[in-house]
Design a protein around this motif. Structure first.
Motif, PDB file in Angstrom:
ATOM      1  N   GLU A  96      12.297   9.175  -7.972  1.00 27.84           N
ATOM      2  CA  GLU A  96      11.228   8.632  -7.137  1.00 27.84           C
ATOM      3  C   GLU A  96      11.606   8.768  -5.669  1.00 27.84           C
ATOM      4  OE1 GLU A  96       8.579   4.541  -6.515  1.00 27.84           O
ATOM      5  OE2 GLU A  96      10.398   4.491  -7.748  1.00 27.84           O
ATOM      6  N   GLN A  97      10.662   9.272  -4.881  1.00 25.38           N
ATOM      7  CA  GLN A  97      10.848   9.351  -3.434  1.00 25.38           C
ATOM      8  C   GLN A  97      10.353   8.062  -2.796  1.00 25.38           C
ATOM      9  OE1 GLN A  97       8.806  12.579  -1.477  1.00 25.38           O
ATOM     10  NE2 GLN A  97       9.162  11.743   0.558  1.00 25.38           N
ATOM     11  N   LEU A  98      11.225   7.429  -2.024  1.00 22.17           N
ATOM     12  CA  LEU A  98      10.883   6.201  -1.316  1.00 22.17           C
ATOM     13  C   LEU A  98      10.906   6.484   0.178  1.00 22.17           C
ATOM     14  CD1 LEU A  98      13.132   3.737  -3.351  1.00 22.17           C
ATOM     15  CD2 LEU A  98      10.734   4.326  -3.777  1.00 22.17           C
ATOM     16  N   ASN A  99       9.786   6.287   0.840  1.00 23.01           N
ATOM     17  CA  ASN A  99       9.695   6.535   2.269  1.00 23.01           C
ATOM     18  C   ASN A  99      10.287   5.369   3.052  1.00 23.01           C
ATOM     19  OD1 ASN A  99       8.380   7.872   4.750  1.00 23.01           O
ATOM     20  ND2 ASN A  99       7.541   5.803   4.790  1.00 23.01           N
ATOM     21  N   ILE A 100      10.992   5.661   4.141  1.00 29.21           N
ATOM     22  CA  ILE A 100      11.568   4.643   5.013  1.00 29.21           C
ATOM     23  C   ILE A 100      10.723   4.540   6.278  1.00 29.21           C
ATOM     24  CG2 ILE A 100      13.583   3.989   6.396  1.00 29.21           C
ATOM     25  CD1 ILE A 100      15.286   5.566   4.346  1.00 29.21           C
ATOM     26  N   GLU A 101      10.131   3.376   6.489  1.00 34.54           N
ATOM     27  CA  GLU A 101       9.389   3.146   7.724  1.00 34.54           C
ATOM     28  C   GLU A 101      10.363   3.135   8.891  1.00 34.54           C
ATOM     29  OE1 GLU A 101       6.221   2.896   8.146  1.00 34.54           O
ATOM     30  OE2 GLU A 101       5.451   2.674   6.117  1.00 34.54           O
ATOM     31  N   GLY A 102       9.986   3.733  10.018  1.00 30.75           N
ATOM     32  CA  GLY A 102      10.890   3.779  11.163  1.00 30.75           C
ATOM     33  C   GLY A 102      10.162   3.945  12.473  1.00 30.75           C
ATOM     34  N   ASN A 103      10.937   4.245  13.517  1.00 31.17           N
ATOM     35  CA  ASN A 103      10.407   4.433  14.863  1.00 31.17           C
ATOM     36  C   ASN A 103      10.924   5.740  15.434  1.00 31.17           C
ATOM     37  OD1 ASN A 103       9.035   1.792  15.431  1.00 31.17           O
ATOM     38  ND2 ASN A 103      11.090   1.007  15.017  1.00 31.17           N
ATOM     39  N   GLU A 104      10.175   6.288  16.407  1.00 30.63           N
ATOM     40  CA  GLU A 104      10.659   7.421  17.179  1.00 30.63           C
ATOM     41  C   GLU A 104      10.991   6.941  18.580  1.00 30.63           C
ATOM     42  OE1 GLU A 104       7.801  10.576  17.042  1.00 30.63           O
ATOM     43  OE2 GLU A 104       8.765  11.484  15.301  1.00 30.63           O
ATOM     44  N   ILE A 105      12.149   7.356  19.097  1.00 23.74           N
ATOM     45  CA  ILE A 105      12.539   6.959  20.444  1.00 23.74           C
ATOM     46  C   ILE A 105      12.890   8.202  21.254  1.00 23.74           C
ATOM     47  CG2 ILE A 105      13.401   4.722  19.643  1.00 23.74           C
ATOM     48  CD1 ILE A 105      16.203   5.826  19.945  1.00 23.74           C
TER      49      ILE A 105
ATOM     50  N   LYS B  98       0.834  -1.194   0.000  1.00 25.30           N
ATOM     51  CA  LYS B  98       0.000   0.000   0.000  1.00 25.30           C
ATOM     52  C   LYS B  98       0.872   1.249   0.000  1.00 25.30           C
ATOM     53  CE  LYS B  98      -3.823   2.193   2.526  1.00 25.30           C
ATOM     54  NZ  LYS B  98      -4.705   2.107   3.723  1.00 25.30           N
ATOM     55  N   PHE B  99       0.519   2.220  -0.827  1.00 23.21           N
ATOM     56  CA  PHE B  99       1.251   3.475  -0.870  1.00 23.21           C
ATOM     57  C   PHE B  99       1.148   4.224   0.452  1.00 23.21           C
ATOM     58  CE2 PHE B  99       0.621   3.284  -5.567  1.00 23.21           C
ATOM     59  CZ  PHE B  99       1.961   3.380  -5.917  1.00 23.21           C
ATOM     60  N   LEU B 100       2.209   4.948   0.779  1.00 21.51           N
ATOM     61  CA  LEU B 100       2.112   5.961   1.822  1.00 21.51           C
ATOM     62  C   LEU B 100       1.440   7.170   1.192  1.00 21.51           C
ATOM     63  CD1 LEU B 100       2.889   6.935   4.702  1.00 21.51           C
ATOM     64  CD2 LEU B 100       4.933   7.918   3.663  1.00 21.51           C
ATOM     65  N   TYR B 101       0.364   7.617   1.784  1.00 20.79           N
ATOM     66  CA  TYR B 101      -0.399   8.743   1.250  1.00 20.79           C
ATOM     67  C   TYR B 101      -0.209   9.904   2.217  1.00 20.79           C
ATOM     68  CZ  TYR B 101      -4.349  11.081  -1.084  1.00 20.79           C
ATOM     69  OH  TYR B 101      -5.146  11.938  -1.801  1.00 20.79           O
TER      70      TYR B 101
ATOM     71  N   HIS C 166       3.611   7.821  -2.369  1.00 20.43           N
ATOM     72  CA  HIS C 166       4.859   7.224  -2.798  1.00 20.43           C
ATOM     73  C   HIS C 166       5.041   5.866  -2.139  1.00 20.43           C
ATOM     74  CE1 HIS C 166       5.699  10.463   0.217  1.00 20.43           C
ATOM     75  NE2 HIS C 166       6.128   9.434   0.903  1.00 20.43           N
ATOM     76  N   ARG C 167       5.938   5.064  -2.722  1.00 23.58           N
ATOM     77  CA  ARG C 167       6.217   3.748  -2.175  1.00 23.58           C
ATOM     78  C   ARG C 167       6.919   3.870  -0.825  1.00 23.58           C
ATOM     79  NH1 ARG C 167       8.647  -0.187  -6.796  1.00 23.58           N
ATOM     80  NH2 ARG C 167       9.839   1.660  -7.451  1.00 23.58           N
ATOM     81  N   SER C 168       6.678   2.886   0.013  1.00 19.64           N
ATOM     82  CA  SER C 168       7.238   2.884   1.354  1.00 19.64           C
ATOM     83  C   SER C 168       8.093   1.622   1.531  1.00 19.64           C
ATOM     84  CB  SER C 168       6.109   2.914   2.387  1.00 19.64           C
ATOM     85  OG  SER C 168       6.613   3.079   3.685  1.00 19.64           O
ATOM     86  N   ILE C 169       9.314   1.806   2.043  1.00 22.64           N
ATOM     87  CA  ILE C 169      10.241   0.694   2.215  1.00 22.64           C
ATOM     88  C   ILE C 169       9.876  -0.099   3.465  1.00 22.64           C
ATOM     89  CG2 ILE C 169      12.642   0.056   2.664  1.00 22.64           C
ATOM     90  CD1 ILE C 169      13.456   2.540   1.064  1.00 22.64           C
TER      91      ILE C 169
END
Length: 334
Positions: free
Chosen positions: A272-281, A196-199, A205-208
């Motif tokens: 192309e912009q590719l989003n990186i899934e991550g965490n906040e700490i 699923k795209f990040l909207y 855009h695509r999300s890694i």
């Protein structure tokens, strides 16, 4: 059955007051802008398949209507937010110009819709304009080349990411710094995307989901594209330290990859912009990514962690992504 490399997003409904501004783009590159009070009605239906245009993934309308007021007193963008071949005519009689340009001359290629944060989405379609009671009526007509329109989702099929099709990648850090790496520096790359795209604020855009890049920075790239807060021209070791702050395994704060593809000849760029899934700490200091961390609930300083990185003994670097990024890196070190 879902096809490989197919990415999707639920279809949109723009008729609920989200649209605060609209632009009409013509086939010669001209555009006109309309403000919220001029947009009296929006109802758009979409084909299932999306298209790629100018670095953006776009929906295509198969039917629907937009009604725009062209009354002079309502037009907020007179001489401010337009780009026209004959702006003097527009300034002389705005209402007459808009009606003639849209109804008689035609040639509207696509529209852009803007939300309250000024983020936009581009929509294509076969657009025919009529005039009704001091309104422009934009009708979207069907076109068989776009296929079906009865699905719940929009989708597009996109390429895998491999070294041989990459010209360069901008490593985009959470604090807006950036370092470009080039095809000849990439040793290996493997990326898995979310289906699923990040909207994000109307921009999709695509999300890694997971993956890695292994590369070795070449000191002979004298014209490397950089965006760093330090005014000094950094050497390779300083760039490596920004990517891998510690000697061992480091956390990194990469949030996007901007991939420029080796595409269709000189001057024809595809980025192309590719989003990186991550965490906040929670952090003790604002100068992360791999500084001091805190588990204290009262801490209000947060740092984005996009994955893990390490410099190897041969001078190469491994950068991993996703929620299993640490596991991926450790497996590669075995």
């Amino acid at each position: 059955m879902k096809q490989k490399n197919t990415y999707y997003l639920p279809k949109a409904d723009f008729g609920d007051g989200q649209v605060k501004k609209l632009r009409l783009f013509f086939d010669n590159g001209d555009y006109l802008t309309f403000c919220e009070k001029e947009i009296s009605y929006i109802d758009i239906n979409f084909y299932d398949r999306m298209i790629w245009y100018n670095g953006e993934i776009c929906r295509v309308a198969n039917s629907g209507t937009i009604r725009l007021s062209v009354k002079e007193e309502k037009h907020d963008y007179k001489g401010i937010d337009v780009f026209l071949k004959n702006e003097k005519e527009y300034l002389n009689d705005t209402e007459a110009y808009i009606k003639n340009r849209c109804v008689n001359e035609g040639g509207i290629s696509y529209i852009m819709l803007f939300n309250e944060d000024n983020w936009s989405e581009t929509i294509f379609g076969d657009i025919v304009t009529n005039e009704e009671n001091d309104c422009l009526v934009l009708n979207f007509n069907e076109n068989d080349k776009y296929g079906t329109s009865d699905g719940k989702n929009n989708y597009i099929e996109l390429n895998d990411l491999s070294k041989d099709i990459i010209n360069n990648i901008c490593l985009d850090f959470e604090n807006c710094e950036g370092i470009n790496i080039y095809q000849d520096e990439i040793i290996d790359i493997k990326i898995e995307f979310e289906e699923k795209f990040l909207y994000d604020q109307w921009f999709m855009h695509r999300s890694i989901k997971s993956g890695f890049i292994k590369f070795r920075l070449n000191k002979d790239h004298n014209n490397r594209t950089l965006s760093l807060f330090d005014d000094r021209v950094p050497n390779v070791k300083q760039l490596e330290k920004r990517i891998c702050p510690k000697r061992g395994i480091s956390k990194h704060d990469l949030c996007n990859l901007y991939v420029e593809y080796d595409y269709a000849g000189c001057g024809r760029r595809r980025i192309e912009q590719l989003n990186i899934e991550g965490n906040e700490i929670r952090c003790k200091t604002e100068n992360c990514p791999d500084g001091e961390y805190s588990e204290e609930e009262g801490s209000d300083i947060f740092c984005f962690i996009g994955g893990y990185s390490k410099k190897l003994s041969d001078g190469s670097l491994i950068v991993t992504f996703g929620y299993n990024a640490e596991k991926t890196l450790k497996e590669m070190l075995i």
